[in-house]
Write a protein that holds these residues in place. Structure first.
Motif, PDB file in Angstrom:
ATOM      1  N   ARG A   1       0.837  -1.215   0.000  1.00 31.38           N
ATOM      2  CA  ARG A   1       0.000   0.000   0.000  1.00 31.38           C
ATOM      3  C   ARG A   1       0.869   1.262   0.000  1.00 31.38           C
ATOM      4  N   ASP A   2       1.532   1.566   1.107  1.00 27.42           N
ATOM      5  CA  ASP A   2       2.339   2.789   1.130  1.00 27.42           C
ATOM      6  C   ASP A   2       3.565   2.620   0.223  1.00 27.42           C
TER       7      ASP A   2
ATOM      8  N   HIS B   1       4.178   5.004  12.519  1.00 22.06           N
ATOM      9  CA  HIS B   1       4.218   4.977  11.046  1.00 22.06           C
ATOM     10  C   HIS B   1       5.074   6.161  10.623  1.00 22.06           C
TER      11      HIS B   1
ATOM     12  N   HIS C   1       7.939   8.192   7.989  1.00 17.38           N
ATOM     13  CA  HIS C   1       8.533   8.359   6.654  1.00 17.38           C
ATOM     14  C   HIS C   1       9.965   8.862   6.816  1.00 17.38           C
TER      15      HIS C   1
ATOM     16  N   ASN D   1       9.552   4.617   3.507  1.00 15.30           N
ATOM     17  CA  ASN D   1       9.006   4.339   4.838  1.00 15.30           C
ATOM     18  C   ASN D   1      10.080   3.674   5.699  1.00 15.30           C
TER      19      ASN D   1
ATOM     20  N   GLN E   1      -4.069  10.022  -0.089  1.00 18.14           N
ATOM     21  CA  GLN E   1      -3.743  11.217   0.687  1.00 18.14           C
ATOM     22  C   GLN E   1      -3.932  12.521  -0.088  1.00 18.14           C
TER      23      GLN E   1
HETATM   24 ZN    ZN Z   1       2.584   6.729   5.043  1.00 18.62          ZN
END
Ligand code: ZN
Ligand code: KIV
Length: 512
Positions: free
Chosen positions: A13-14, A202, A204, A239, A511
């Protein structure tokens, strides 16, 4: 008894939000199976409302994966949540992950909502998600730049509605370890029902601190879930890297004192698989999974290692899945041995027709390369999947000439919607010549952002894996091709990127 640290993988996903890293359903299934083999606790399989393709991928993963919880992201609205629930229906363990931005900047400029409206929407979203599963995660997007009083109001309210995981997002990689850890600690102390949820981090990597921030969130803030991706894949600088988190917590158990469920021998295979599928090469000096991560070059270090490995080694290469390029198959290997190796590598080709096609490619490769390694098989299958039947362009053959003092020349044959096309071109090198040749017919109008060549294994017999990243009208795609001849690999990679540019699959970024 030490606490368990939940590993939540969001590569699909990310990670996939990284420009050019989009994956097909089959590729996502292969990665999901590898994550399950690695015993990842939660797999975020995608964002169901993003596109029909994302929805189908989550649905397929939910019905195949049995041991890990399968999660879908959704914005904080009924439509997204219902779509996520529908995609997750078949999952044995399912989680809905809903989020909304809570920082003043995002609320005002992006959402154009007041804090009270955001609070209400967060509550409604969690309440609605709880109709479909007891496992609901809520993320305050841009949490690390949000007002603490407001965060306390929102998070207390969503826990009251039944959110079971609260994921404190450092969306733009702005956090620094001590501050981030202390923010989380303060939230857990101030929110009266904070003990009713698992707290998650979570992060980055915009300032190169995603792993450090995540670990501070665990040690200072008391988080017991880390969200991460294989190879740190993800938008911008990526990430938190799963392999770094897992090996830090395991190697420094004396300090972290946490339990992990991960099978670390699957880390390097997972890294290679993700790199091969996305075309995102792993830098050689990358911790744990980089080609040089365990290479001791200096004489003093080599001497030390020979006397006692732990003089310079804090982890063992073989423990995380590095193997000394084991010869697996050769020219005389039969179809059954090939099929069994595919299964061992977690590659389930759907039909006997597909197995036969892959076996034919394997034989063709074995004629040109005497030793076939796992990496070659992975590349071969990736190549096959990149060359989907419904693609417009397929590579057929090429010839090229380059000689000192002469302008390099290439002639490429490919099919375009089933019709054979022959083209010729010159360039300042053989790869430039094949790109110019193909472009003389396709006239793609695309800009080449990246051209990279990687040797898949060692030695000059190795296959070269080429990645070409193209950009056109705001879309960025990666094409990957592999072959012992790097010029052929380049032609395949270029055609694969052109195919991706042609595909109409539009995808929503959660986002935006
Ligand atoms: Zn993220
Ligand atoms: O970075 C972020 O804020 C996210 C959320 C959707 C959790 O990816």
């Amino acid at each position: 008894m030490a606490d368990k640290l939940i590993i939540f993988d969001t590569t699909l996903r990310d990670g996939e939000q990284s420009p050019g890293a989009s994956m097909t359903k089959d590729e996502k299934i292969r990665i999901a199976k590898q994550l399950e083999r690695m015993k990842v606790d939660v797999i975020e399989a995608g964002f169901a409302a993003a596109s029909p393709g994302d929805f189908e991928s989550i649905k397929a993963i939910a019905s195949i994966i049995k041991d890990s919880t399968i999660c879908s992201l959704s914005r904080a609205n009924d439509r997204d949540i219902a779509r996520a629930a529908e995609a997750l229906q078949a999952a044995e363990r399912k989680r809905i992950h809903t989020f909304i931005a809570t920082s003043p900047l995002h609320m005002e400029k992006k959402l154009r909502m007041t804090p009270d409206q955001v609070l209400e929407q967060a509550i409604q979203a969690v309440r609605y998600a709880r109709n479909f599963t007891n496992d609901v995660e809520f993320s305050p997007e841009d949490g690390s730049r949000s007002d603490m009083d407001f965060l306390c109001r929102v998070l207390e309210a969503v826990i009251k509605e039944g959110a079971t995981t609260i994921n404190f997002a450092d969306t733009v990689g702005y956090a620094v370890p001590e501050l981030y850890g202390n923010m989380l600690k303060s939230l857990r102390e101030r929110i009266p029902n904070s003990d009713k949820a698992v707290w998650s981090v979570h992060c980055h990597n915009d300032l190169g601190m995603a792993v450090a921030n995540s670990l501070a969130g665990v040690m200072i803030g008391g988080a017991r879930q880390i969200e991460c991706t294989i190879n740190g894949l993800g938008e911008r600088a990526g990430n938190t890297a799963l392999e770094e988190i897992v090996m830090a917590v395991r190697t420094r158990k004396d300090y972290f004192d946490l339990q992990l469920g991960i099978d670390i021998s699957q880390i390097v295979p997972a890294s290679k698989l993700v790199s091969q599928i996305t075309g995102f090469a792993v830098q050689p000096n990358k911790a744990v999974v980089g080609a040089n991560a365990f290479a001791h070059a200096s004489g003093i270090h080599q001497d030390g290692i020979l006397k006692a490995r732990d003089t310079y080694e804090i982890m063992r290469a073989e423990d995380v899945g590095w193997s000394a390029n084991k010869l697996v198959l050769g020219k005389l290997s039969g179809r059954n041995a090939f099929k069994q190796r595919l299964e061992e590598l977690g590659i389930a080709l759907e039909s006997e027709v597909e197995v036969n096609a892959a076996f034919a490619r394997f034989k063709e490769l074995a004629d040109r390369k005497s030793e076939i390694f796992d990496e070659d098989i992975l590349a071969l299958v990736s190549d096959e999947e990149h060359a989907q039947n419904n693609d417009a362009f397929h590579y057929v053959s090429l010839s090229q000439r380059s000689e000192t003092g002469e302008l390099p020349f290439a002639k490429v044959v490919f099919t375009s919607d089933g019709k054979e096309v022959t083209c010729e071109g010159n360039g300042n090198g053989p790869v430039d010549a094949i790109v110019n040749a193909i472009d003389s017919k396709v006239q793609s109008g695309a800009e080449l952002l990246l051209f990279s060549v990687n040797a898949i294994t060692t030695g000059t017999q190795s296959q070269g894996e080429v990645t070409m990243r193209l950009s056109k009208a705001g879309r960025i795609v990666n094409g990957v091709g592999a072959d012992p001849d790097i010029v052929v690999a380049s032609a395949k990679a270029y055609l694969s990127a052109l195919n991706k540019l042609q595909s109409k699959t539009e995808k929503l970024n959660p986002q935006i």
